[in-house]
Design a protein around this motif. Sequence first.
Motif, mmCIF file in Angstrom:
data_model
loop_
_atom_site.group_PDB
_atom_site.id
_atom_site.type_symbol
_atom_site.label_atom_id
_atom_site.label_comp_id
_atom_site.label_asym_id
_atom_site.label_seq_id
_atom_site.Cartn_x
_atom_site.Cartn_y
_atom_site.Cartn_z
ATOM 1 N N VAL A 196 0.851 -1.195 0.000
ATOM 2 C CA VAL A 196 0.000 0.000 0.000
ATOM 3 C C VAL A 196 0.885 1.242 0.000
ATOM 4 C CG1 VAL A 196 -1.787 1.278 1.237
ATOM 5 C CG2 VAL A 196 -1.798 -1.229 1.271
ATOM 6 N N GLY A 197 0.654 2.127 -0.976
ATOM 7 C CA GLY A 197 1.448 3.345 -1.031
ATOM 8 C C GLY A 197 0.971 4.291 -2.107
ATOM 9 N N ASN A 198 1.607 5.437 -2.195
ATOM 10 C CA ASN A 198 1.299 6.431 -3.223
ATOM 11 C C ASN A 198 2.158 6.152 -4.446
ATOM 12 O OD1 ASN A 198 1.561 8.951 -4.796
ATOM 13 N ND2 ASN A 198 0.283 9.809 -3.187
ATOM 14 N N LYS A 199 1.524 5.740 -5.516
ATOM 15 C CA LYS A 199 2.249 5.317 -6.717
ATOM 16 C C LYS A 199 3.135 6.409 -7.274
ATOM 17 C CE LYS A 199 0.178 4.872 -10.733
ATOM 18 N NZ LYS A 199 -0.666 4.375 -11.846
ATOM 19 N N GLU A 200 2.615 7.636 -7.394
ATOM 20 C CA GLU A 200 3.378 8.724 -7.988
ATOM 21 C C GLU A 200 4.605 9.060 -7.137
ATOM 22 O OE1 GLU A 200 2.967 9.991 -10.971
ATOM 23 O OE2 GLU A 200 1.376 8.506 -11.218
ATOM 24 N N THR A 201 4.434 9.053 -5.828
ATOM 25 C CA THR A 201 5.565 9.331 -4.940
ATOM 26 C C THR A 201 6.639 8.270 -5.067
ATOM 27 O OG1 THR A 201 4.104 10.431 -3.356
ATOM 28 C CG2 THR A 201 6.244 9.728 -2.542
ATOM 29 N N MET A 202 6.217 7.021 -5.184
ATOM 30 C CA MET A 202 7.169 5.919 -5.317
ATOM 31 C C MET A 202 7.919 5.979 -6.638
ATOM 32 S SD MET A 202 4.856 2.904 -3.653
ATOM 33 C CE MET A 202 6.093 1.624 -3.883
ATOM 34 N N ILE A 203 7.218 6.345 -7.705
ATOM 35 C CA ILE A 203 7.867 6.458 -9.014
ATOM 36 C C ILE A 203 8.922 7.556 -8.991
ATOM 37 C CG2 ILE A 203 7.483 7.157 -11.415
ATOM 38 C CD1 ILE A 203 4.824 5.653 -11.307
ATOM 39 N N LYS A 204 8.615 8.659 -8.330
ATOM 40 C CA LYS A 204 9.545 9.784 -8.263
ATOM 41 C C LYS A 204 10.743 9.504 -7.360
ATOM 42 C CE LYS A 204 5.948 13.267 -9.082
ATOM 43 N NZ LYS A 204 5.184 14.390 -8.483
ATOM 44 N N GLY A 230 12.934 7.169 -7.473
ATOM 45 C CA GLY A 230 14.129 6.727 -8.167
ATOM 46 C C GLY A 230 14.859 5.615 -7.442
ATOM 47 N N SER A 231 14.159 4.875 -6.593
ATOM 48 C CA SER A 231 14.774 3.824 -5.791
ATOM 49 C C SER A 231 14.141 2.480 -6.140
ATOM 50 C CB SER A 231 14.594 4.138 -4.307
ATOM 51 O OG SER A 231 13.215 4.105 -3.977
ATOM 52 N N VAL A 232 14.314 1.504 -5.263
ATOM 53 C CA VAL A 232 13.746 0.178 -5.493
ATOM 54 C C VAL A 232 12.223 0.243 -5.567
ATOM 55 C CG1 VAL A 232 13.656 -0.357 -3.012
ATOM 56 C CG2 VAL A 232 13.773 -2.219 -4.684
ATOM 57 N N TRP A 233 11.619 1.240 -4.895
ATOM 58 C CA TRP A 233 10.156 1.367 -4.928
ATOM 59 C C TRP A 233 9.671 1.737 -6.326
ATOM 60 C CZ3 TRP A 233 9.551 -1.109 -0.872
ATOM 61 C CH2 TRP A 233 10.267 -0.844 0.289
ATOM 62 N N ASN A 234 10.439 2.523 -7.045
ATOM 63 C CA ASN A 234 10.136 2.849 -8.430
ATOM 64 C C ASN A 234 10.097 1.576 -9.270
ATOM 65 O OD1 ASN A 234 9.945 4.320 -10.899
ATOM 66 N ND2 ASN A 234 12.145 4.121 -11.157
ATOM 67 N N THR A 235 11.096 0.714 -9.092
ATOM 68 C CA THR A 235 11.167 -0.549 -9.827
ATOM 69 C C THR A 235 9.990 -1.451 -9.470
ATOM 70 O OG1 THR A 235 13.574 -0.380 -9.704
ATOM 71 C CG2 THR A 235 12.672 -2.495 -10.388
ATOM 72 N N LEU A 236 9.617 -1.465 -8.183
ATOM 73 C CA LEU A 236 8.495 -2.292 -7.742
ATOM 74 C C LEU A 236 7.196 -1.889 -8.421
ATOM 75 C CD1 LEU A 236 7.703 -3.474 -4.169
ATOM 76 C CD2 LEU A 236 5.940 -2.235 -5.417
ATOM 77 N N VAL A 237 6.945 -0.574 -8.512
ATOM 78 C CA VAL A 237 5.701 -0.100 -9.129
ATOM 79 C C VAL A 237 5.638 -0.494 -10.601
ATOM 80 C CG1 VAL A 237 4.399 1.944 -9.817
ATOM 81 C CG2 VAL A 237 5.347 1.802 -7.519
ATOM 82 N N TYR A 238 6.732 -0.269 -11.348
ATOM 83 C CA TYR A 238 6.730 -0.609 -12.766
ATOM 84 C C TYR A 238 6.579 -2.109 -12.975
ATOM 85 C CZ TYR A 238 7.900 4.126 -14.210
ATOM 86 O OH TYR A 238 7.861 5.481 -14.455
#
Length: 344
Positions: free
Chosen positions: A153-161, A163-171
Motif C-alpha cells: 500500500v502506497g502512493n504510486k506517484e511518490t514511489m515512481i519519483k 528513483g529507488s527500489v520502490w520505483n522498480t516495484l511499481v513498474y
Amino acid sequence: MHPSISQFPNTEFYNGQILDGPNVIDKALEKRYLKEDMYRSYSFINVEFGKEEFDKNNSTKNMVEVAVIAEMVENIFKFDSIQAKLGKKYNQEKNGWSFSVNVRSVDGFQGSEEDIIIFSIVRCNYHGSVGFLTSRERANVALTRARHCMWVVGNKETMIKSGSVWNTLVYDAENRGCVFDAREDKNLAQVMINAMVEFTNFVSLLKIDSILFKEAKWKVNFTKTFLGKIADIVNLNVRKLVVSLLVKLSSGWRQVKKNKSNIYNDTRAMFNMLEIYNVDGHFYVVWSVDIVNENSLCVQVLKFWDLLSLSHIQQRAKRLESAFRKYTLERINRCQSKRFEWYI
C-alpha cells in the motif's frame, strides 16, 4: 510463499536463482481471503490521497493509508469469522482457526512469516537507511515474509519519483497487471474520504478530480473565498455536513425553491441564480449554477461562492450583485437551462 509474491524479490534481489517448491506451485494451494480482484496473492494498492505527517515521536504517518489498511484488516476478519462459523457447522474445528494481527516495523520483522502481509510504504522516497536497514534491504525483508498474500500500500506517484527500489516495484507491478487504485473500491473510497475530513488537509478534497466527486453528475468550481472558509473549519461535525451537502448537490439533489426576496436584493440575476443552503443551522453555503468554456463548448458547473453565517448573507449577496450584473442575458439563460435534478 506464493510464486506471484516471490517473483519480484527473486528477480530484484537474488538474480532469479531461487526456485519455487512444488508445494507453492500447486494452484490448489492458492488462498483468496477476499473476493475483490485487488486482493489477489500479490498486488500494489495505490492510495493517492492524504499526506505524510510526523507524530509526537517524530515518526512518519499517513492517516489515509492507516484508514485504508484498517478497513482491509476488518474485511479479512469478517471473512475469517464466517469461515470459522462454517468450520464449526461442518465439524472442521480441527483446522484450528485463529485470527491475529501484528503491527511491526520492517526492522523488527526479520525472520518472521505471516499468511497475509499488508506493507505500508511511508517515506518511500528515502534513499538512505532507516534504522539498521537500507531501502533495498527493507524492501527485501518486507516482500519475502508473506505465505499467501502480499499487499503493498502506497502512493504510486511518490514511489515512481523516488528513483529507488520502490520505483522498480511499481513498474514491475504495472507490467504484471497487479496495480489497483484504492479509490475504485467503494468501501475504501469512503474510508479515505472520512480520514481526509478528519485528519488531513480538508481542502484537498475540493478539486474537480477529487475522490469526493467521483460519481458526480455536475462539475464543481470553488472560489478562493469558499476554500479559505473551508480551511478554517475546526469542528469535525460541520466538516462532515459540508462534505455531505457538496456531494448531494453535485449528484443533482436540490431543495424545493423558497422565497428569496427577504434574503437579498430582488434583481433579476440575483433572484434567479443565487442559492443559499443551510449546513447546520449556523453556516450556509452560497452557490449558483455557472458556465465555463471547455473545448469551445459551454458547460454548466456548480460554483460555490462562500460559506458564512446567516447574518452575513445579505452583505455577501450585495457584493455578488455586481458580479451577476456583468452576466449577459445569454449567459443567464444558459445557467438556468434545466438539467436532471431531484427535489426534497
